[in-house]
Scaffold this active site. Sequence first.
Site, PDB file in Angstrom:
ATOM      1  N   THR A   2       0.973  -1.205  -0.038  1.00 21.36           N
ATOM      2  CA  THR A   2      -0.058   0.104   0.014  1.00 21.36           C
ATOM      3  C   THR A   2       1.002   1.286  -0.035  1.00 21.36           C
ATOM      4  O   THR A   2       2.138   1.322   0.276  1.00 21.36           O
ATOM      5  CB  THR A   2      -0.861  -0.050   1.271  1.00 21.36           C
ATOM      6  OG1 THR A   2      -1.819  -1.214   1.113  1.00 21.36           O
ATOM      7  CG2 THR A   2      -1.792   1.112   1.224  1.00 21.36           C
ATOM      8  N   SER A  45      -7.432  -2.047   6.716  1.00 23.01           N
ATOM      9  CA  SER A  45      -6.726  -1.499   7.466  1.00 23.01           C
ATOM     10  C   SER A  45      -6.487   0.086   7.377  1.00 23.01           C
ATOM     11  O   SER A  45      -5.889   0.734   8.346  1.00 23.01           O
ATOM     12  CB  SER A  45      -5.390  -2.171   7.923  1.00 23.01           C
ATOM     13  OG  SER A  45      -5.675  -3.442   8.603  1.00 23.01           O
ATOM     14  N   GLY A  94       1.016  -0.424   5.154  1.00 23.91           N
ATOM     15  CA  GLY A  94       1.377  -1.502   6.275  1.00 23.91           C
ATOM     16  C   GLY A  94       0.634  -2.532   6.595  1.00 23.91           C
ATOM     17  O   GLY A  94       0.750  -3.289   7.543  1.00 23.91           O
TER      18      GLY A  94
END
Length: 565
Positions: free
Chosen positions: A375, A440, A461
């Site tokens: 990402t 996330s 991450g």
Amino acid sequence: MAGCGTAPDARAPAAVSAGKASPAIVVAAHPLAVRAGAEVLERGGSAMDAAMAVQLMLGLVEPQSSGIGGGTVLLAYDARSGEVSGYIGREQAPATAAPGWFDDAGGQPLPRAEAMLSGRATGVPGTLATFALALHEHGRLPWARLFDGTIATAERGFAITPRLERHIHGHFPQAATADVRRFFDDGRGGLLRAGDTLRNPAYAATLRTLAADGAGAFYRGALARAIVARTADAPRPGTMTLDDLAGYRAEKVAPLCRPLRGYRLCSLPPPASGVGVLQLMALLDGTDIGRRDAADPQAWLLFAEASRLMYADRDHYVGDPRFIDVPVEGLLAPDYVDARRALIGARAAPQPPRPGVPAGAPAIAADATDEPGGTSHFVVVDDDGNAVSVTTTVESFFGSGRMVGGFFLNNQLTDFAWDRKDGRPGMANAIAGGKRPRSSMSPLLMLDGDGRLAGALGSPGGSAIPAYIGKTLTGLLYWHLPLDQAVALPNLVARGDRFDGEADRFPAPVRAALRERGVDIRAGAGEDSGLHGVFLRDGRWEWAADPRRDGTADFPAHRTPDASR
């Protein structure tokens, strides 16, 4: 810029004098992406216009992390109204997706390496739809003018960075796929290395089509047919259809905001994980972490245990709110946070914490999601004080390893929980047709007491994102570190029974004291943080680009900035 394939390195200054409400600034993971955004600002574009240019360039120069074949979530701040708007462009499962999507012929879940490379791994991409929606409300320049820099760079080429080289030669499944190896072939029987020039004329042609015909050309027509055809290829063909692509819609959402230390922190609601970041900070706010510092092992114990509690809740409850009731308000309710904080002791709990039962909690099965990282994050502020905080992804490195039109297709559907709990209520993040997997990603905007922009932050991450952001906010707001120092603090990701992190970056006495308290930090797996942000302190704007990546900043309104550390 396009001709020479380089950009000025603005890494040296970490603060600029704020003669206006805010300086124009771009902070992103690659100098060419930063320059692409800065050039748009210099032409009179808005922060959102520049963000689109940054995204297009990142898809070229950092293809292992994001691109138009993936998904994006972002927050926008409008300086005139003071309004914060959220946009969700998470990838979406095809209508035919169902339990067993990643099962083998015997009904057992596939190994992750096989699932990631399958045609079924790709969800309907959301990045272009998200920017098209956000630009309609926050853009100034014509859509077609946002593509020029990346098209030119794709045709003329750019220099491979050492970080991209590590991924090209990496030891993960996608690095061995035919598309990846063909794309990075050096023409001499090997693969490109740092300093070699990479050209991508296929991506330039795709961008020309999109510039001329709009985002709809991605979701309908020849490009859509090519995407469907590539996902239908073996091994394990997918079932994405043209209707799945044509029916995709990005979503504008109300941000999720809470007060903290004199600021108002805003992030994104589910399926993003802003609720996790906000809960983590609320848990820490009731401790004495603000009377400690980064050299105090007790401070890191508090951070680790608060993180474990947050992840226990987030992992259990967060999913696509169109399919599952997510108890967001319950998870952030002060009495619930107080009760969870009371579980933090003088030592790490010997057993992983169980999820709590906040108000509004549904009865669901335990989570079984494995979420790798692949990402990028960037922030843009324009001269008028408008700001954008963007997290963008193709899931794991190079997505599914499959290419169409010069870009990689995501493998985002492997972010769903695969295991099924027969006879029990389903998991929040179970796969279903038309559903978006839990993310996330948690881009952040900060407002001061008067509702004015005070900062923007975020990180890639995978599942570590809330911990990376939480660590940085702790250093920034509790330990009063400059933003670049808060970003550079060692990472610690405490989740379940694992304490992953940058073990060697913790001072030996701190690490030993933590081990005595039950926190044995091990070198973590997955992608490093890539924190990028800006923060207003005492009338000066600080910026930070994570030293773990290739990021930097540019100040288009300050070509010779009054800047110093």
